[in-house]
Write an enzyme that holds these catalytic residues in place. Structure first.
Site, mmCIF file in Angstrom:
data_model
loop_
_atom_site.group_PDB
_atom_site.id
_atom_site.type_symbol
_atom_site.label_atom_id
_atom_site.label_comp_id
_atom_site.label_asym_id
_atom_site.label_seq_id
_atom_site.Cartn_x
_atom_site.Cartn_y
_atom_site.Cartn_z
ATOM 1 C CB ILE A 1 -0.947 -0.019 1.224
ATOM 2 C CG1 ILE A 1 -1.935 -1.201 1.105
ATOM 3 C CG2 ILE A 1 -1.705 1.292 1.352
ATOM 4 C CD1 ILE A 1 -2.809 -1.427 2.338
ATOM 5 N NE ARG B 1 11.372 -3.606 8.321
ATOM 6 C CZ ARG B 1 10.668 -4.585 8.844
ATOM 7 N NH1 ARG B 1 10.657 -4.749 10.137
ATOM 8 N NH2 ARG B 1 9.943 -5.389 8.088
ATOM 9 C CG ASP C 1 13.306 -0.520 12.361
ATOM 10 O OD1 ASP C 1 12.186 -0.290 12.872
ATOM 11 O OD2 ASP C 1 13.808 -1.655 12.320
ATOM 12 C CB VAL C 2 8.666 3.119 12.260
ATOM 13 C CG1 VAL C 2 8.534 3.734 10.888
ATOM 14 C CG2 VAL C 2 8.036 1.728 12.335
ATOM 15 N N GLY D 1 3.761 -0.984 8.819
ATOM 16 C CA GLY D 1 3.029 -1.795 9.796
ATOM 17 C C GLY D 1 3.324 -3.270 9.634
ATOM 18 C CE1 TYR E 1 -2.013 -4.683 11.192
ATOM 19 C CE2 TYR E 1 -4.370 -5.104 11.151
ATOM 20 C CZ TYR E 1 -3.242 -4.590 10.558
ATOM 21 O OH TYR E 1 -3.338 -3.976 9.327
HETATM 22 P P1 NDP Z 1 3.237 -4.985 3.544
HETATM 23 O O1 NDP Z 1 3.547 -6.082 4.505
HETATM 24 O O2 NDP Z 1 3.112 -5.295 2.096
HETATM 25 O O3 NDP Z 1 4.288 -3.781 3.735
HETATM 26 C C1 NDP Z 1 4.589 -3.302 5.022
HETATM 27 C C2 NDP Z 1 5.526 -2.140 4.907
HETATM 28 O O4 NDP Z 1 5.834 -1.664 6.226
HETATM 29 C C3 NDP Z 1 6.858 -2.521 4.242
HETATM 30 O O5 NDP Z 1 7.325 -1.449 3.490
HETATM 31 C C4 NDP Z 1 7.759 -2.744 5.456
HETATM 32 O O6 NDP Z 1 9.135 -2.561 5.173
HETATM 33 C C5 NDP Z 1 7.259 -1.642 6.354
HETATM 34 N N1 NDP Z 1 7.665 -1.861 7.748
HETATM 35 C C6 NDP Z 1 7.293 -2.865 8.574
HETATM 36 N N2 NDP Z 1 7.915 -2.729 9.765
HETATM 37 C C7 NDP Z 1 8.702 -1.636 9.684
HETATM 38 C C8 NDP Z 1 9.584 -0.983 10.572
HETATM 39 N N3 NDP Z 1 9.813 -1.438 11.807
HETATM 40 N N4 NDP Z 1 10.214 0.144 10.151
HETATM 41 C C9 NDP Z 1 10.012 0.604 8.912
HETATM 42 N N5 NDP Z 1 9.202 0.041 8.006
HETATM 43 C C10 NDP Z 1 8.556 -1.081 8.397
HETATM 44 O O7 NDP Z 1 1.893 -4.355 4.112
HETATM 45 P P2 NDP Z 1 0.704 -3.572 3.388
HETATM 46 O O8 NDP Z 1 1.208 -2.748 2.272
HETATM 47 O O9 NDP Z 1 -0.381 -4.530 3.176
HETATM 48 O O10 NDP Z 1 0.257 -2.630 4.609
HETATM 49 C C11 NDP Z 1 0.635 -1.269 4.719
HETATM 50 C C12 NDP Z 1 -0.146 -0.674 5.876
HETATM 51 O O11 NDP Z 1 -1.551 -0.823 5.630
HETATM 52 C C13 NDP Z 1 0.129 -1.351 7.209
HETATM 53 O O12 NDP Z 1 0.125 -0.403 8.245
HETATM 54 C C14 NDP Z 1 -1.039 -2.299 7.348
HETATM 55 O O13 NDP Z 1 -1.305 -2.600 8.691
HETATM 56 C C15 NDP Z 1 -2.158 -1.484 6.714
HETATM 57 N N6 NDP Z 1 -3.279 -2.268 6.253
HETATM 58 C C16 NDP Z 1 -3.145 -3.266 5.320
HETATM 59 C C17 NDP Z 1 -4.241 -3.968 4.888
HETATM 60 C C18 NDP Z 1 -4.177 -5.055 3.878
HETATM 61 O O14 NDP Z 1 -5.217 -5.703 3.632
HETATM 62 N N7 NDP Z 1 -3.060 -5.288 3.211
HETATM 63 C C19 NDP Z 1 -5.577 -3.685 5.422
HETATM 64 C C20 NDP Z 1 -5.613 -2.619 6.380
HETATM 65 C C21 NDP Z 1 -4.508 -1.937 6.760
HETATM 66 P P3 NDP Z 1 10.043 -3.814 4.707
HETATM 67 O O15 NDP Z 1 9.810 -3.974 3.236
HETATM 68 O O16 NDP Z 1 11.414 -3.421 5.030
HETATM 69 O O17 NDP Z 1 9.578 -5.011 5.494
#
Ligand code: NDP
Length: 236
Positions: free
Chosen positions: A16, A36, A50-51, A79, A142
């Protein structure tokens, strides 16, 4: 087109976050992302952060500010999930999800609003989830982290609303990304059945709403929770 804004999307390297960053880029804005791990996409100004680490967030903002000035639009998107039933959920399963999804958002919001105050304008957009409002089996960690973002946006609205800064929550339903790709087929089927739209959404359908809430057209909306869930949460 409005004048280009400096936009930061955390976790903009995939899913997203990547769709949101692309949407802002296509609208002509200066888009920065944090990543990250791995190689970042070449099309954005990418900074490694890293958040869960305040120092890395501060360093990322310094890099961005040196290049584009203060961040005007912050999208706290990074997230994780660590789903498991309450009885099996360890304290670490709980606190690590809170540390990334909630405290992580706090860390970036705190750092970004400093610059927004100087700029005298800003937009904070927190990516929550329908699960934050609805609950989810095996998602006590979550769901808690995502529900709390509503309180955060509303408190920011009260504190900074008079400073031309808005704070809103986007609550996506089920979006097709790596986060949902890992769900078992049977679970996905059950979810689809419960969604009035009868399908998962594409990340772009969330990204367009995020771009709009950051636009001048949405200047008087703050403290709101905007669902993008195909009707699953019935407006909540
Ligand atoms: P993905 O798992 O595809 O991507 C997650 C992203 O968050 C990645 O870029 C990851 O980085 C980054 N991330 C995770 N932990 C950290 C950290 N500690 N520091 C920095 N970056 C971090 O998830 P989505 O794209 O599906 O989700 C994006 C957001 O939308 C999230 O907050 C999720 O909770 C929310 N969401 C998603 C839904 C869904 O159906 N997919 C529904 C509702 C909400 P890296 O690549 O390095 O791991």
């Amino acid at each position: 087109m409005t004048s280009p804004k400096t936009v930061l999307v955390t976790g903009g390297n995939r899913g997203i976050g990547y769709a949101i960053a692309t949407e802002f880029k296509n609208a002509g804005h200066n888009v920065c992302i944090t990543y990250r791990s791995g190689e970042p996409p070449a099309e954005f100004f990418s900074v490694k952060a890293d958040v869960t680490d305040t120092a890395s967030i501060d360093a990322a903002f310094k890099e961005i500010e040196a290049e584009f000035g203060p961040v005007e639009v912050l999208v706290a998107n990074a997230g994780i999930t660590k789903d498991t039933l309450l009885m099996r959920m360890s304290e670490e399963d709980f606190t690590s999800v809170i540390d990334t999804n909630l405290t992580g958002a706090f860390r970036v919001v705190k750092r970004a609003t400093k610059g927004m105050l100087k700029l005298k304008r800003g937009r904070v957009i927190l990516i929550s989830s329908v699960v934050g409002l609805y609950g989810g089996m095996g998602q006590g960690n979550y769901s808690s982290s995502k529900a709390a973002l509503v309180g955060m946006a509303r408190s920011i609205t009260r504190e900074l609303g008079s400073r031309n800064i808005t704070a809103n929550v986007i609550a996506p339903g089920f979006i097709q990304t790596e986060m949902t790709d890992v769900l078992p087929q049977e679970t996905k089927k059950q979810y689809v059945n419960s969604i009035p739209a009868k399908r998962f959404a594409q990340p772009e359908e969330v990204a367009q709403v995020v771009r709009w809430i950051a636009s001048d057209e949405a200047s008087y909306i703050s403290g709101a929770v905007i669902p993008v869930d195909g009707g699953l949460g019935m407006g909540h």
